[in-house]
Scaffold this active site. Structure first.
Site: not given
Ligand code: COA
Length: 333
Positions: A120, A260, A290
């Protein structure tokens, strides 16, 4: 290649073009595919919908359109472009480089022509490659294309990743610009200790695709979202500050933050740290998700259409991604 002479003038953007596929994948569509809700996706990421390639399309189809538009806007004859950098982690093929397919289709002149994978962060890495090439005198004009179609490597049964990514392409012709404009400062880096936080195990040479693994999750992108999130929140502001220092500027000199587009909460954290007004930040992930290496040019195009980006606007471009790579550039439009 002729003997090179260092070029000392200002280097910047001569033309910008973008292209996204027509097909829309909304949060409502995803609700039918995985255990998620529109409400969860919007609050946790800021994404409402994303664009996905049609089945008959390949990534270079949209890259071609974006590049054509950038070249047209620049007014440069394609044969005068002395290098092509295609930034992607989703090439048409491993071989040949997608850059070579596009060089032929677009009629780009001879010179360096290569694919570059900085995930990215790809577009800003590409921009800085172009800058270095022109500064060194190796090329006068360079075409940088950022194109990713993660839809081709995302597991649409994995709610952790499939909600985040969309497909898109953006391109710029880089060359000499009038005094006072152009690329003013750069920084780039990588923290390979986090290399496996976002990865696709199967399909390349460490684990070639076999009959046994072709139907497993290993052939799709996998991600530790929480760890990537922590890394991103810190690196966005650190990278912008370093690029500003390189430019001899301060955060108050920035008119437009062009980050980004991975997660709106990562951008809000940077806004707060910089005490930045919302209207000085570009957000496009609501409609595109993204788009990886296309994220920065798509955001610039959107800002321009909304009248936020004009000649003289000082932009801080910043990105991060798998690798873990990161980079920032300060550009006066
Ligand atoms: N819908 C509903 N629930 C979801 C879900 C979805 N699409 N994805 C994850 N969950 C759940 C998880 O299973 C977790 O449940 P649990 O507490 O029972 O285990 C809960 O939501 C929280 O998960 P978590 O991973 O802590 O959520 P978050 O707030 O960190 O959000 C992302 C997840 C992926 C959106 C976030 O971490 C993120 O944006 N990370 C950066 C990713 C990124 O930018 N990647 C590309 C880099 S270029």
């Amino acid at each position: 290649m002729s003997k090179t002479t260092v070029f000392e003038g200002p280097i910047g953007v001569l033309g910008l073009g973008v292209c996204v596929p027509n097909r829309i994948l909304s949060n409502a569509d995803l609700e039918k595919m995985v255990d998620t809700t529109d409400e969860w996706i919007v609050t946790r990421t800021g994404i409402h919908e994303r664009r996905i390639l049609e089945d008959h399309q390949v990534p270079s189809d949209i890259a071609y359109q974006a590049a054509k538009r950038a070249i047209e806007e620049s007014g440069v004859d394609p044969s005068e472009i002395g290098a092509l950098i295609y930034c992607t982690y989703t090439p048409d093929h491993f071989m040949p480089p997608t850059a070579c397919i596009l060089q032929h289709k677009l009629g780009i002149g001879s010179g360096l022509c290569y694919d570059m994978n900085a995930a990215c962060t790809g577009f800003i890495y590409g921009l800085q490659n172009a800058y270095a090439m022109i500064r060194s005198g190796m090329a006068k004009k360079v075409l940088v294309i950022g194109c990713d179609c993660a839809s081709r490597i995302v597991d649409y049964t994995d709610r952790n990743t499939c909600i985040l990514f969309g497909d898109g392409a953006g391109a710029m012709v880089i060359g000499e610009v009038p005094e006072g404009r152009g690329i003013l400062g750069n920084m780039a880096g990588c923290d390979g200790a986090g290399a496996m936080l976002i990865y696709q195990k199967v399909g390349a040479c460490a684990f070639p695709m076999t009959k046994q693994n072709i139907d497993t999750k290993d052939r799709y992108m996998q991600m530790n979202g929480r760890e990537v999130f922590k890394f991103a929140v810190k690196i966005v502001t650190d990278a912008v500050e370093a690029a500003l220092a390189d430019a001899g500027l301060d955060v108050k000199d920035v008119d437009l933050l062009v980050p980004h587009q991975a997660n709106v909460r990562i951008i809000q954290a940077a806004q707060e740290r910089f005490n930045f007004a919302e209207e000085k930040t570009v957000i496009t992930m609501d409609k595109y998700g993204n788009t990886s290496a296309a994220s920065i040019p798509l955001a610039l195009d959107d800002a321009r259409k909304r009248g936020k980006l004009k000649v003289g606007t000082t932009c801080a471009l910043v990105a991060f991604g798998a690798g873990l790579t990161y980079a920032a550039s300060i550009v006066r439009w």
